[in-house]
Design a protein around this motif. Structure first.
Motif, short mmCIF file in Angstrom:
data_model
loop_
_atom_site.label_atom_id
_atom_site.label_comp_id
_atom_site.label_asym_id
_atom_site.label_seq_id
_atom_site.Cartn_x
_atom_site.Cartn_y
_atom_site.Cartn_z
N PRO A 120 1.04 -1.52 0.22
CA PRO A 120 0.07 -0.32 -0.23
C PRO A 120 0.51 1.38 0.02
O PRO A 120 0.75 2.17 -0.59
CB PRO A 120 -0.70 0.16 1.23
N ASN A 121 1.77 1.14 0.52
CA ASN A 121 3.00 2.32 0.44
C ASN A 121 4.29 2.23 0.14
O ASN A 121 4.44 3.05 0.18
CB ASN A 121 3.35 2.82 2.19
N PHE A 122 4.31 1.73 -0.97
CA PHE A 122 5.12 1.49 -1.84
C PHE A 122 5.21 2.73 -2.26
O PHE A 122 6.22 2.80 -2.09
CB PHE A 122 5.01 -0.03 -3.11
N TRP A 123 4.81 3.39 -3.23
CA TRP A 123 5.00 4.47 -3.60
C TRP A 123 5.18 5.92 -2.95
O TRP A 123 5.74 6.76 -3.42
CB TRP A 123 3.71 5.28 -4.78
N LEU A 124 5.35 5.95 -2.01
CA LEU A 124 6.27 6.72 -0.55
C LEU A 124 7.10 6.48 -0.03
O LEU A 124 8.20 7.15 -0.39
CB LEU A 124 4.80 7.09 0.48
N TYR A 125 7.63 5.07 0.19
CA TYR A 125 8.86 4.36 0.08
C TYR A 125 9.71 5.41 -0.44
O TYR A 125 10.65 5.73 -0.49
CB TYR A 125 8.65 3.16 0.43
N ILE A 126 9.08 4.97 -2.05
CA ILE A 126 10.11 5.40 -3.68
C ILE A 126 10.64 6.94 -3.39
O ILE A 126 11.18 7.42 -3.68
CB ILE A 126 9.12 4.70 -4.55
N THR A 127 9.42 6.93 -3.57
CA THR A 127 8.89 9.17 -2.73
C THR A 127 10.33 9.73 -2.47
O THR A 127 11.48 10.42 -2.49
CB THR A 127 8.26 9.18 -2.46
N TYR A 128 10.27 8.96 -1.01
CA TYR A 128 11.60 9.13 0.14
C TYR A 128 12.82 8.81 -0.89
O TYR A 128 13.50 10.47 -0.56
CB TYR A 128 11.24 8.32 0.50
#
Length: 114
Positions: free
Chosen positions: A65-73
């Motif tokens: 669910p938070n994959f794109w947030l982790y990659i955004t970081y």
């Protein structure tokens, strides 16, 4: 998971594309100008940040669910170091940008991500 926000996602995608185009123009035309390399790194990091965050808000399929947030970081932690290097070169403090400081500026985002 929040519902997709297409308007916000579209605005972020547009901003990311503008940053990408600007960084490619800098790469091709102003590569040897003062501050060009840190500005390119800054623009590529902003591109990464904008595009991956827009994918999060568009609810793009991902392994978690938070994959794109982790990659955004990854893009978000690179921006301050690139901005500092760009500002130092632009304000004629490039003699302070010795190899040790540049390595420190590269190591700091890696440590934050870890």
């Amino acid at each position: 998971m929040t519902p997709p926000d297409i308007i916000y996602s579209g605005a972020l995608m547009f901003a990311g594309i503008i940053c990408l185009v600007a960084s490619l123009i800098i790469l091709q035309t102003r590569r040897n100008a003062a501050g060009a390399v840190p500005l390119m790194v800054l623009m590529f990091a902003l591109t990464w940040w904008d595009l991956t965050y827009s994918l999060f808000w568009a609810a793009a399929p991902a392994p978690s669910p938070n994959f794109w947030l982790y990659i955004t970081y990854l893009g978000a932690v690179a921006v301050p170091a690139a901005l500092l290097a760009f500002a130092m070169q632009l304000s004629n403090l490039s003699d302070w940008l010795k190899r040790t400081l540049v390595i420190g500026l590269c190591i700091e985002p890696i440590l934050v991500v870890l």
